[in-house]
Design an enzyme around this catalytic site. Sequence first.
Site, PDB file in Angstrom:
ATOM      1  N   CYS A 181       6.817 -14.850  15.767  1.00 38.32           N
ATOM      2  CA  CYS A 181       7.173 -16.152  15.208  1.00 38.32           C
ATOM      3  C   CYS A 181       7.341 -17.165  16.345  1.00 38.32           C
ATOM      4  O   CYS A 181       7.696 -16.806  17.467  1.00 38.32           O
ATOM      5  CB  CYS A 181       8.485 -15.976  14.444  1.00 38.32           C
ATOM      6  N   SER A 237       9.714 -19.106  16.769  1.00 38.99           N
ATOM      7  CA  SER A 237      11.103 -19.111  17.242  1.00 38.99           C
ATOM      8  C   SER A 237      11.290 -18.155  18.423  1.00 38.99           C
ATOM      9  O   SER A 237      12.043 -18.438  19.348  1.00 38.99           O
ATOM     10  CB  SER A 237      12.054 -18.710  16.122  1.00 38.99           C
ATOM     11  N   HIS A 245       9.781 -19.969  21.393  1.00 40.08           N
ATOM     12  CA  HIS A 245      10.659 -21.057  21.841  1.00 40.08           C
ATOM     13  C   HIS A 245      11.880 -20.504  22.572  1.00 40.08           C
ATOM     14  O   HIS A 245      12.355 -21.102  23.537  1.00 40.08           O
ATOM     15  CB  HIS A 245      11.125 -21.901  20.652  1.00 40.08           C
ATOM     16  N   HIS A 272      12.959 -11.234  15.360  1.00 38.44           N
ATOM     17  CA  HIS A 272      13.906 -11.448  14.264  1.00 38.44           C
ATOM     18  C   HIS A 272      13.256 -11.178  12.915  1.00 38.44           C
ATOM     19  O   HIS A 272      13.924 -11.172  11.900  1.00 38.44           O
ATOM     20  CB  HIS A 272      14.461 -12.866  14.315  1.00 38.44           C
ATOM     21  N   CYS A 287      11.538 -14.095   7.124  1.00 42.52           N
ATOM     22  CA  CYS A 287      11.658 -15.343   7.889  1.00 42.52           C
ATOM     23  C   CYS A 287      10.650 -16.391   7.435  1.00 42.52           C
ATOM     24  O   CYS A 287      11.001 -17.376   6.813  1.00 42.52           O
ATOM     25  CB  CYS A 287      11.513 -15.103   9.389  1.00 42.52           C
TER      26      CYS A 287
HETATM   27 ZN   LIG Z   1      10.642 -16.368  12.251  1.00 45.03          ZN
END
Ligand SMILES: [Zn+2]
Length: 366
Positions: free
Chosen positions: A39, A41, A44, A60, A168
């Site tokens: 992902c 995220s 990042h 995650h 997610c």
């Molecule tokens: Zn995610």
Amino acid sequence: MKMKAAVVRATNQLTIEDVLLDPPKAHELLVRIHAAGVCHSDLHTYKGELRAAPPLVLGHEGAGIVESVGAAVTKVKPGDRILVNWLPNCEHCMACRRGQPNLCERLATTTLVALLPDGTTRLQTQDGLTLKHYLSAATMAEYAVIDEASAIPIPADVPFEVGALIGCAVATGAGAVIHTAQAEPGSSAAVIGCGGVGLSAIIGCKLAGCYPIIAVDVMESKLAFARELGATHTVNAREVDAVDALRSLTRGGPDYVFDSVGAAATVSQAVKAVRPGGAATIMGMHSLKTDLPVPAGPLIAQNKRLLGSFFGSSKPQVDLPKFVELYRAGRLPLDALITKRYGLDDLAQAFADMEAGHVARGVIVF
Ligand SMILES: [Zn+2]
Ligand SMILES: [Zn+2]
């Protein structure tokens, strides 16, 4: 126990190495990870652009099989298949009691700072460095210790890689359409940015009965994924003015515009393009650290709404099982969302492919 994990020791330093994982405490469980979604995220965070600071284990989105459980765990047992919910809400803070568990007070104190809900960690490197659990999950590893609230059971016919995405991308993207904006059948919708969350929003628009569903991106490869997943029209914002294109495709602007990019330019486009009285929704975690200049004129004079959407306003314990059932009923084309699989050792390549727009969603499989 010793296991292989994706470790960020310091910002911009990614290693796949053997780390040590302590056994679960009373309200926790040990899960053998079979799939972990890749992902933005995670990327990042590895680059130091979100709140969770290294050293930590990434990941995650995940799913796997419960290996062992702590003494107080009642929800799952060894052998159960689960998906990992990175929002293990507490169920007793004001936000949870108000019916907004996506805003649980645990987010600020533990989840977003990469600790387990009890405020500690079970991870360390072999040379003794304590590692945190990204979003209380740390699924880019062979095993994870998670809180009981992070475990959502999935039936045998739901592939682990699909379960990983539901926790997610799907909750965030489809949730933004269904729960945050509450788009109604026949409403027109546009989605800016066609990564995993944007594509999940397109899936959500289709589920909600929107028409047209317009995908906006600057990469043709991503627009092709969008068409496959339900977009009825596409706009390449590198070739044409996205605001003009959205207005002309909908006679004055879509009822709903969803931005998954979180950049000043795209949020501005979303507010400008949405019809007078319509709603522009910002989703995804990308812009948590960014202050966005918002075009106030159209917002006020044209009665537009600007909505923030965290985790798609989804209630993890209620909505994640619903998305699982919608997938089983053939209403969520999540198999088509997964376009590439990697081994854990290839995580750097998976990040590169995601940035280059080569994948709809990549998944690490174990
Ligand atoms: Zn995610
Ligand atoms: Zn709470």
